[in-house]
Design an enzyme around this catalytic site. Structure first.
Site, mmCIF file in Angstrom:
data_model
loop_
_atom_site.group_PDB
_atom_site.id
_atom_site.type_symbol
_atom_site.label_atom_id
_atom_site.label_comp_id
_atom_site.label_asym_id
_atom_site.label_seq_id
_atom_site.Cartn_x
_atom_site.Cartn_y
_atom_site.Cartn_z
ATOM 1 N N PRO A 62 0.843 -1.190 0.000
ATOM 2 C CG PRO A 62 -0.180 -1.187 2.099
ATOM 3 C CD PRO A 62 0.674 -2.017 1.193
ATOM 4 N N GLY A 84 4.267 3.687 5.204
ATOM 5 C CA GLY A 84 5.402 3.344 6.060
ATOM 6 C C GLY A 84 5.941 1.950 5.817
ATOM 7 N N GLY A 86 7.660 1.110 3.069
ATOM 8 C CA GLY A 86 8.789 1.165 2.139
ATOM 9 C C GLY A 86 8.388 1.150 0.685
ATOM 10 C CB SER A 87 5.232 2.014 -1.014
ATOM 11 O OG SER A 87 4.877 2.409 -2.278
ATOM 12 C CB SER A 88 8.932 5.694 -2.107
ATOM 13 O OG SER A 88 9.638 5.737 -0.891
ATOM 14 C CB ALA A 89 12.709 2.125 -0.596
ATOM 15 C CG ASP A 98 12.317 3.447 4.189
ATOM 16 O OD1 ASP A 98 12.586 3.213 5.376
ATOM 17 O OD2 ASP A 98 11.296 4.054 3.831
HETATM 18 C C1 MEV Z 1 10.696 6.081 7.067
HETATM 19 O O1 MEV Z 1 10.415 4.747 6.688
HETATM 20 C C2 MEV Z 1 11.602 6.105 8.257
HETATM 21 C C3 MEV Z 1 11.949 7.503 8.791
HETATM 22 O O2 MEV Z 1 12.793 7.306 9.918
HETATM 23 C C4 MEV Z 1 12.641 8.361 7.766
HETATM 24 C C5 MEV Z 1 14.032 7.867 7.430
HETATM 25 O O3 MEV Z 1 14.643 7.156 8.208
HETATM 26 O O4 MEV Z 1 14.509 8.254 6.368
HETATM 27 C C6 MEV Z 1 10.720 8.235 9.271
#
Ligand code: MEV
Length: 316
Positions: free
Chosen positions: A97, A101, A103-106, A148
């Site tokens: 999704p 949070g 990791g979709s973009s990575a 990520d």
């Molecule tokens: C994002 O998945 C994790 C954060 O700590 C940002 C980062 O580490 O780049 C919020």
């Protein structure tokens, strides 16, 4: 001109502990999450480069800003190969999704980098994969810690400290992780910027909270090493309280964290960037994990996943 169809795959990730504090050099623990994955397919098609993904379908040059990290990497890699940016199409299928949070973009960047290298028949080293992934992550997140890209590219549980060599470690705990999706898109970039401002305007309190998150991540690692799920649950909940005070939680996350705790979770917290997105809860056994998962769904979670931490496998 080759006519091959190239494919690149990548998985999602879950941050167990240390999000946000990791940007400031504190340790974090992240685990691969193979139940969520991305597949990029590239094939020969005459004309301008076409992109087909969740956010957009059309010519690459017309892609929306949200895809800027990805489009930049596609352009830069093609240029680095001295190939023309034309006559191919990119199709991205993702069951991660977006903006939650996980990791979709990575993952999208990594699957696409792998597919591009395959399409142009270039060998891809791990270092190159990571470097390109971080080019995209910098555009997407502004000031990423690199966690990520590290976890998605390496697919191993990591105790991660920004700028330090990666520290994979064996994660075997007699417990289950329940992931609950609020259904609300998270805002990693805004949340990271919010934390930066909070620290800038309230240096002492801000730094103390970051420090405490770092200590909790270390404590979490110790709890895993001695297979103490109760202790890990406690530090997870403590971390959530601090993340909430840092302004990176929201009502949707707090509601699901409370629902998990009210229904027997050993601990619960948001995961990743926050301000929407996903939360995680620790359960002592499969029965309890199923129970918590149902309670989360009854409390408004859009989706849940259950992962056994004992055998590193994803059960649902
Ligand atoms: C994002 O998945 C994790 C954060 O700590 C940002 C980062 O580490 O780049 C919020």
């Amino acid at each position: 001109m080759n006519n091959k169809t190239a494919v690149g795959n990548a998985i999602g990730k879950i941050i167990l502990m240390g999000e946000h504090a990791v940007v400031y050099g504190k340790p974090a623990i992240a685990i691969p999450f193979p139940v969520t994955k991305v597949k990029t397919t590239i094939y020969r098609k005459r004309g301008p480069v076409l992109l087909d993904c969740f956010y957009y379908k059309g010519i690459l040059s017309g892609a929306p800003e949200i895809l800027l990290g990805l489009t930049q990497v596609i352009k830069d890699i093609t240029k680095s190969f001295k190939e023309e940016l034309e006559d191919f199409s990119i199709n991205i299928e993702s069951i991660i999704p977006p903006e939650r949070g996980m990791g979709s973009s990575a993952s999208i960047a990594i699957a696409t980098i792998r597919a591009l290298y395959d399409f142009f028949n270039r060998p891809l080293t791990y270092e190159e994969l990571l470097r390109w992934a971080n080019v995209s992550e910098k555009i997407v997140h502004g000031n990423p810690s690199g966690i990520d890209a590290a976890i998605v590219s390496g697919e191993k549980t990591l105790y991660y400290i920004k700028g330090k060599p990666f520290m994979p470690f064996e994660f075997k705990l007699n417990a289950y992780l329940v992931v609950g999706d609020t259904g609300k898109e998270g805002q990693t970039k805004a949340a990271v910027e919010g934390v930066r401002q909070l620290i800038e305007f309230n240096i002492e309190e801000g730094r103390a909270m970051i420090e405490e998150l770092g200590i909790l991540a270390m404590s979490a690692k110790n709890s895993i090493t001695i297979n103490n799920a109760e202790k890990l649950g406690q530090v997870m909940t403590k971390a959530h309280i601090i993340l909430d005070r840092l302004g990176v939680s929201d009502d949707s996350l707090n509601l699901l964290v409370s629902a998990a705790m009210d229904n027997g979770a050993l601990g619960a917290k948001l995961t990743g960037g926050g301000r929407g997105g996903c939360m995680i809860a620790l359960a002592s056994d499969r029965e309890q994990a199923d129970y918590i998962s149902n309670k989360l769904l009854n409390s408004g979670a859009q989706n849940t996943w259950i992962s056994s931490l004992g055998v590193d496998s994803i059960d649902k």
